[in-house]
Motif scaffolding. Structure first.
Motif, short mmCIF file in Angstrom:
data_model
loop_
_atom_site.label_atom_id
_atom_site.label_comp_id
_atom_site.label_asym_id
_atom_site.label_seq_id
_atom_site.Cartn_x
_atom_site.Cartn_y
_atom_site.Cartn_z
N VAL A 104 -23.36 -29.05 46.03
CA VAL A 104 -24.41 -28.73 45.07
C VAL A 104 -25.63 -28.15 45.77
N GLU A 105 -26.00 -28.73 46.90
CA GLU A 105 -27.16 -28.22 47.64
C GLU A 105 -26.90 -26.82 48.18
N GLY A 106 -25.66 -26.55 48.60
CA GLY A 106 -25.33 -25.21 49.05
C GLY A 106 -25.44 -24.20 47.93
N PHE A 107 -24.96 -24.59 46.75
CA PHE A 107 -25.07 -23.71 45.59
C PHE A 107 -26.53 -23.50 45.21
N ARG A 108 -27.30 -24.60 45.24
CA ARG A 108 -28.72 -24.49 44.89
C ARG A 108 -29.45 -23.53 45.83
N ALA A 109 -29.16 -23.61 47.13
CA ALA A 109 -29.83 -22.72 48.08
C ALA A 109 -29.52 -21.27 47.77
N PHE A 136 -31.39 -30.54 40.90
CA PHE A 136 -30.08 -30.93 41.43
C PHE A 136 -29.13 -31.29 40.30
N ARG A 137 -29.57 -32.12 39.38
CA ARG A 137 -28.72 -32.59 38.29
C ARG A 137 -28.19 -31.41 37.47
N ASP A 138 -29.04 -30.43 37.21
CA ASP A 138 -28.63 -29.28 36.41
C ASP A 138 -27.50 -28.51 37.08
N LEU A 139 -27.54 -28.43 38.41
CA LEU A 139 -26.62 -27.58 39.15
C LEU A 139 -25.29 -28.25 39.46
N VAL A 140 -25.13 -29.50 39.06
CA VAL A 140 -23.80 -30.11 39.16
C VAL A 140 -22.83 -29.36 38.25
N GLN A 141 -23.37 -28.75 37.21
CA GLN A 141 -22.61 -27.81 36.37
C GLN A 141 -23.24 -26.45 36.58
N TYR A 142 -22.43 -25.49 37.05
CA TYR A 142 -22.97 -24.26 37.64
C TYR A 142 -24.05 -23.57 36.84
N ASP A 190 -26.25 -24.68 34.41
CA ASP A 190 -27.20 -25.55 33.70
C ASP A 190 -26.64 -26.07 32.38
N GLY A 191 -25.33 -26.29 32.33
CA GLY A 191 -24.70 -26.65 31.06
C GLY A 191 -25.14 -27.98 30.49
N PHE A 192 -25.58 -28.92 31.34
CA PHE A 192 -26.02 -30.21 30.82
C PHE A 192 -27.29 -30.07 29.98
N ARG A 193 -28.09 -29.04 30.27
CA ARG A 193 -29.37 -28.88 29.56
C ARG A 193 -29.18 -28.62 28.06
N THR A 194 -28.03 -28.11 27.68
CA THR A 194 -27.81 -27.79 26.27
C THR A 194 -27.61 -29.05 25.44
N GLY A 195 -27.26 -30.16 26.06
CA GLY A 195 -27.26 -31.45 25.38
C GLY A 195 -26.11 -31.67 24.42
N LEU A 196 -24.94 -31.09 24.70
CA LEU A 196 -23.79 -31.27 23.82
C LEU A 196 -23.02 -32.52 24.24
N VAL A 197 -23.71 -33.64 24.16
CA VAL A 197 -23.19 -34.93 24.62
C VAL A 197 -23.41 -35.95 23.51
N GLY A 198 -22.33 -36.53 23.02
CA GLY A 198 -22.46 -37.52 21.96
C GLY A 198 -21.22 -37.59 21.11
N THR A 199 -21.38 -38.07 19.89
CA THR A 199 -20.27 -38.17 18.94
C THR A 199 -19.99 -36.79 18.34
N PRO A 200 -18.83 -36.61 17.72
CA PRO A 200 -18.57 -35.32 17.07
C PRO A 200 -19.65 -34.92 16.07
N ASP A 201 -20.14 -35.86 15.29
CA ASP A 201 -21.19 -35.53 14.31
C ASP A 201 -22.48 -35.10 14.99
N GLU A 202 -22.89 -35.83 16.04
CA GLU A 202 -24.12 -35.48 16.75
C GLU A 202 -24.02 -34.10 17.38
N VAL A 203 -22.90 -33.84 18.01
CA VAL A 203 -22.73 -32.56 18.70
C VAL A 203 -22.66 -31.42 17.69
N ALA A 204 -21.98 -31.62 16.57
CA ALA A 204 -21.90 -30.57 15.54
C ALA A 204 -23.28 -30.22 15.00
#
Length: 384
Positions: A268-273, A294-300, A302-316
């Motif tokens: 991750v640090e190599g990718f970040r650099a 760092f946390r954002d770049l664990v997914q190339y 920044d996919g975590f920032r979009t926040g598609l995490v939860g139940t099917p209803d929450e994500v929809a």
């Protein structure tokens, strides 16, 4: 919350795992393979699940968890020939291709596949790869100028007889191609900088955004639409997001936190650099990844920032919020790609379509206080 008129249905795409290591830089188990046979199965499953697009990654050399790679254009053609409706977006770097050669490949692919190839023109962040393969590496804004010449030449030889173009990076003289594609490939690009946004407004069909909040996506949609308007054009928008859908929000969050806790810090640090050197190379410091942590770049992307995490209803509901601020397509990454693609089609797509239909029917939807406020703020008229 009511929006009038109701927007067209959102489209879904998935990241093709044609490079090793999965879609997150983590030692967590990923039941995902870059094997061609696995990818054909995923493409067919995605088509059944309601996905309209897939994006094939472009890497040539080992880096940051991708120790083995399949080339994007040939891999995309294989997936197209194995499916019937799915559109496949092949990522390409202008500095590794002459656009006339790629234009000929693409025209042939369109004939073979019923017009389902698309291209993602990547102006580049991976300097070491370019240098090791012996090509020039222009500075940041120049790479977008190079990409614009590349796209103009593609469009020219696809549509005109005797096409000529004299550029600083690419030239052609009196070119006539047969066959010209009956359906020109859609052209995607990413970027975050002023140079990227201006280029997109002038020449691209689609603009890809790294993962963002609803407000962040809305701001970028407004900015790039304004650039397109200056050129008398319109443009569509894709947004990257990593999806974790489980029966409860607690389960989904626990999976996300395990991914981050098991991140491969060295990679991750190599990718970040690498990417932050590119992102901070712009005059206005607005390049992609310029503010990624760092946390954002664990997914190339920044996919975590979009926040598609939860139940099917929450994500929809969150998907619909993005659609309401102008996102036309969600480009999705998954932990276990085939399993999660199928689950998305079974659990999320029907809920999104139900919400969209309720909007068409004139219902005053309530997405939740946070999302309602984000959409309301984003869709308010901008003072003159």
């Amino acid at each position: 919350m009511s929006v009038s008129p109701a927007p067209a249905p959102v489209k879904f795409a998935y990241w093709v795992p044609n490079v090793s290591g999965g879609l997150v830089v983590s030692t967590i188990e990923q039941r995902t393979s870059h094997d061609p046979a696995y990818n054909v199965e995923v493409a067919r499953a995605a088509e059944r699940a309601g996905f309209e697009y897939a994006l094939t990654q472009v890497r040539y050399l080992a880096s940051y968890g991708a120790d083995a790679q399949h080339e994007s254009t040939s891999f995309s053609l294989a997936l197209l020939l194995a499916t019937q409706r799915l559109k496949v977006i092949a990522a390409v770097h202008p500095y590794f291709w002459h656009p006339g050669v790629l234009a000929k490949f693409a025209a042939t692919a369109q004939d073979l596949t019923g017009g389902r190839l698309a291209l993602n023109v990547v102006s580049g962040w991976f300097k070491d790869e370019a240098v090791q393969l012996g090509v020039d590496w222009p500075e940041h804004d120049e790479r977008y100028r190079q990409s614009e010449e590349f796209i103009r030449l593609l469009r020219g030889v696809w549509s005109q007889d005797g096409y000529s173009q004299q550029g600083d990076y690419f030239s052609a003289r009196d070119i006539t191609f047969r066959p010209q594609p009956a359906v020109q490939p859609e052209l995607f690009q990413g970027g975050n900088s002023t140079a990227a946004q201006a280029m997109a407004g002038r020449v691209s069909d689609w603009y890809f955004m790294n993962g963002k909040s609803v407000a962040g996506a809305a701001e970028q949609v407004r900015d790039v639409r304004a650039q397109a308007a200056l050129a008398g054009r319109s443009i569509r928008f894709g947004l990257n997001g990593f999806a974790v859908v489980r029966d409860t929000r607690e389960e989904a969050v626990a999976v996300l936190e395990e991914i981050v806790d098991k991140a491969d810090a060295t990679k991750v640090e190599g990718f970040r650099a690498a990417v932050q050197e590119a992102g901070n190379a712009t005059r206005d410091r607005k390049g992609m990844w310029a503010d990624s942590e760092f946390r954002d770049l664990v997914q190339y992307n920044d996919g975590f920032r979009t926040g598609l995490v939860g139940t099917p209803d929450e994500v929809a509901r969150r998907v619909l919020a993005y659609r309401l601020v102008g996102v036309d397509l969600l480009l999705l990454g998954f932990l276990h790609v085939r399993e999660d693609v199928e689950a998305w089609g079974e659990l999320v797509v029907p809920r999104v379509r139900e919400l969209e239909q309720r909007l068409v029917d004139g219902e005053d939807l309530q997405l939740g206080a946070e999302l309602d406020e984000a959409v309301r703020t984003a869709t308010e008229p901008v003072p003159a």
